[in-house]
Write an enzyme that holds these catalytic residues in place. Structure first.
Site, PDB file in Angstrom:
ATOM      1  CG  ASP A 128      -9.488 -10.861   1.766  1.00 27.27           C
ATOM      2  OD1 ASP A 128      -8.865 -10.124   1.919  1.00 27.27           O
ATOM      3  OD2 ASP A 128     -10.099 -11.189   2.765  1.00 27.27           O
ATOM      4  CG  HIS A 135      -7.127 -16.117  10.319  1.00 24.28           C
ATOM      5  ND1 HIS A 135      -8.059 -15.946  11.176  1.00 24.28           N
ATOM      6  CD2 HIS A 135      -7.595 -16.178   8.952  1.00 24.28           C
ATOM      7  CE1 HIS A 135      -9.419 -16.087  10.561  1.00 24.28           C
ATOM      8  NE2 HIS A 135      -8.940 -16.259   9.173  1.00 24.28           N
ATOM      9  CD  GLU A 200     -11.974 -12.853   8.008  1.00 25.24           C
ATOM     10  OE1 GLU A 200     -12.222 -13.853   8.081  1.00 25.24           O
ATOM     11  OE2 GLU A 200     -11.179 -12.320   7.014  1.00 25.24           O
ATOM     12  CD  GLU A 202      -8.642  -9.156   5.487  1.00 22.66           C
ATOM     13  OE1 GLU A 202      -7.975  -9.192   4.228  1.00 22.66           O
ATOM     14  OE2 GLU A 202      -9.503 -10.162   5.613  1.00 22.66           O
ATOM     15  CG  ASP A 234     -13.210 -10.087   4.434  1.00 25.93           C
ATOM     16  OD1 ASP A 234     -14.017  -9.908   3.789  1.00 25.93           O
ATOM     17  OD2 ASP A 234     -12.726 -11.249   4.433  1.00 25.93           O
ATOM     18  NE  ARG A 238     -15.962 -15.666  10.559  1.00 22.62           N
ATOM     19  CZ  ARG A 238     -14.784 -15.551   9.925  1.00 22.62           C
ATOM     20  NH1 ARG A 238     -14.404 -15.822   8.832  1.00 22.62           N
ATOM     21  NH2 ARG A 238     -13.826 -14.396  10.523  1.00 22.62           N
ATOM     22  CD  GLN A 241     -16.025 -17.957   5.912  1.00 23.16           C
ATOM     23  OE1 GLN A 241     -16.447 -17.008   6.767  1.00 23.16           O
ATOM     24  NE2 GLN A 241     -15.010 -18.033   5.287  1.00 23.16           N
ATOM     25  CE  LYS A 254     -14.659 -14.180   4.392  1.00 22.55           C
ATOM     26  NZ  LYS A 254     -13.837 -13.758   5.521  1.00 22.55           N
ATOM     27  CB  THR A 258     -14.836  -4.898   2.445  1.00 22.74           C
ATOM     28  OG1 THR A 258     -15.203  -6.309   1.859  1.00 22.74           O
ATOM     29  CG2 THR A 258     -13.351  -5.068   2.692  1.00 22.74           C
ATOM     30  CB  THR A 361      -7.823 -12.744   9.476  1.00 22.14           C
ATOM     31  OG1 THR A 361      -9.092 -12.527   8.773  1.00 22.14           O
ATOM     32  CG2 THR A 361      -7.890 -12.377  11.312  1.00 22.14           C
ATOM     33  CD  GLU A 375      -8.184 -16.154  14.227  1.00 24.74           C
ATOM     34  OE1 GLU A 375      -6.981 -16.510  14.379  1.00 24.74           O
ATOM     35  OE2 GLU A 375      -8.621 -15.260  13.630  1.00 24.74           O
TER      36      GLU A 375
END
Length: 428
Positions: A128, A135, A200, A202, A234, A238, A241, A254, A258, A361, A375
């Protein structure tokens, strides 16, 4: 002939179809009524069974069809552009108006709604990237307001090695992950379900022909090593993470799932929607020579509109339509897909047919273009109001995220990617 603009299909639902007109012809792997997975081509609301029409091919096109058997497209990806083009040209004939194949409609076509889609290939490796500069800047501002982008971002395509075993086709439930988090104001972590689950937006990139270990793929040849494209979500925990990512980057936050859209959109179908790579802002460094090719800069980007929608359990109960969260575009990629291939292999890393890349992203610079809730909500500080009256800062159980992509250009038939869906379910 890669995109016959005015051609129509004898498959009535294909003509004017949002995603799969005659001009697209993506490949995928499907099953029906419990049968073994097999390869097919999306055409309108139907799937053409390639095995059922094998007798209609010869030469390089037949070689391509035979490489799609067995429920995986890896061998087909490995063949490269020549056989892929031959297959496309023959499919355009077979599915175009006036084709004698129409007489066999009942034997060779299946309603897509009756079929189950599978992963199109065995994925040995997944990387990834982080090439959506908007982003990267948006997230950087949340954690480093005075220095959003680290110095290496504009010199090297940043990426991490993801987990291939949990890549799943659209429609697979997203089980809320558990892990360690560090609550605000505390010195020690706790363990439990993720509370800040995110998506996310992508672009997925399928690798075709690979390279031998120790060799590298030159930037001028890199486009020939790309088999096709899909949508990719993805999913990101958070809170997990934030606790785990230093010093080595994403791990359990993550790797739990996916999601990808199941159809492989070929480079030939996307040919009319190629664009010059957007010029870098004044003062940004030029890519190093191994990442710089003038043909790639002139036509290595794609104009693909990307959309994120959300529906909640309450919205579905009240028959409310999915709510659009974002509308973005692949033109926000700071690096081209060819640059990703060249960089990934430059140290001698072996790429193999069926490897999958994520773009990272792909947000735009304005509100309404952000490819993640992180975001949109400024890290959870602002709520997103939904038509149902609900408010979201991060995803809740029962929420379904839908990704879509569409290519449009005056004078050409529009094509799409199909959908990439996932519904959040409670942690076990």
């Amino acid at each position: 002939m890669t995109q016959p603009t005015l051609a129509r299909s004898w498959v009535a639902s294909a003509n004017g179809h949002r995603d799969f007109p005659l001009q697209n012809l993506p490949l995928g792997v499907f099953s029906i009524h419990g049968s073994a997975p097999r390869s097919g081509v999306a055409i309108g609301d139907c799937i053409l069974d390639l095995l059922a029409v094998r007798d209609a091919f010869d030469g390089e096109a037949l070689r391509a069809v035979d490489a799609t058997t067995g429920g995986q497209l890896n061998a087909f990806f490995e063949l490269g552009r020549g056989p892929r083009m031959a297959l496309r040209e023959r499919l355009l004939e077979l599915l175009g108006e006036g084709s004698p194949l129409q007489a066999r409609e009942a034997q060779v076509l299946h309603r897509a709604a009756d079929c189950q889609m599978h992963l199109p290939a065995k994925i040995n490796d997944y990387t990834d990237f982080y090439v959506g500069i908007e982003h990267a800047q948006n997230v950087g501002k949340l954690f480093r307001p005075d220095n959003p982008l680290l110095p290496n971002y504009k010199y090297v395509p940043i990426g991490y090695h993801g987990r291939a075993s949990t890549i799943s086709p659209s429609g697979t439930d997203v089980r809320r992950p558990k892990g360690q988090t560090l609550p605000a104001g505390q010195a020690e972590p706790t363990f439990g379900p993720c509370a800040r689950l995110d998506y996310e937006l992508e672009l997925g990139i399928w690798i075709g022909q690979g390279n031998a270990m120790g060799d590298s793929i030159a930037i001028g040849d890199a486009a020939d090593h790309i088999a096709g494209f899909c949508l990719l979500n993805d999913w990101s925990a958070r809170d997990i993470q934030a606790w785990e990512y230093q010093p080595l980057g994403p791990f359990l936050s993550k790797s739990f799932i996916t999601s990808i859209s199941p159809w492989v959109i070929t480079a030939e179908a996307l040919e009319p929607f190629r664009k010059a790579q957007p010029a870098r802002p004044e003062g940004d460094p030029q890519p190093l020579p191994y990442l710089l090719d003038q043909r790639d800069q002139a036509a290595g980007a794609f104009d693909i509109e990307l959309e994120v929608l959300l529906t909640t359990a309450a919205m579905r109960e009240h028959n409310l339509p999915a709510h659009r969260l974002a509308l973005s575009n692949t033109l926000h990629m700071y690096w081209t897909v060819a640059q990703l291939v060249a960089h990934h292999s430059v140290n001698g890393c072996q790429l193999q047919a069926g490897d999958l890349f994520g773009s990272g992203t792909l947000s735009g610079p304005e509100a309404g273009q952000f490819g993640s809730l992180l975001e949109m909500t400024e890290g959870g500080k602002k709520g997103v109001e939904l038509p149902s009256g609900e408010v979201r800062r991060f995803l809740e159980d029962g929420d379904e995220v839908i990704l879509r992509a569409r290519c449009s250009r005056e004078g050409f038939a529009s094509i799409g990617f199909g959908e990439c869906r996932g519904t959040v379910v409670a942690a076990r």
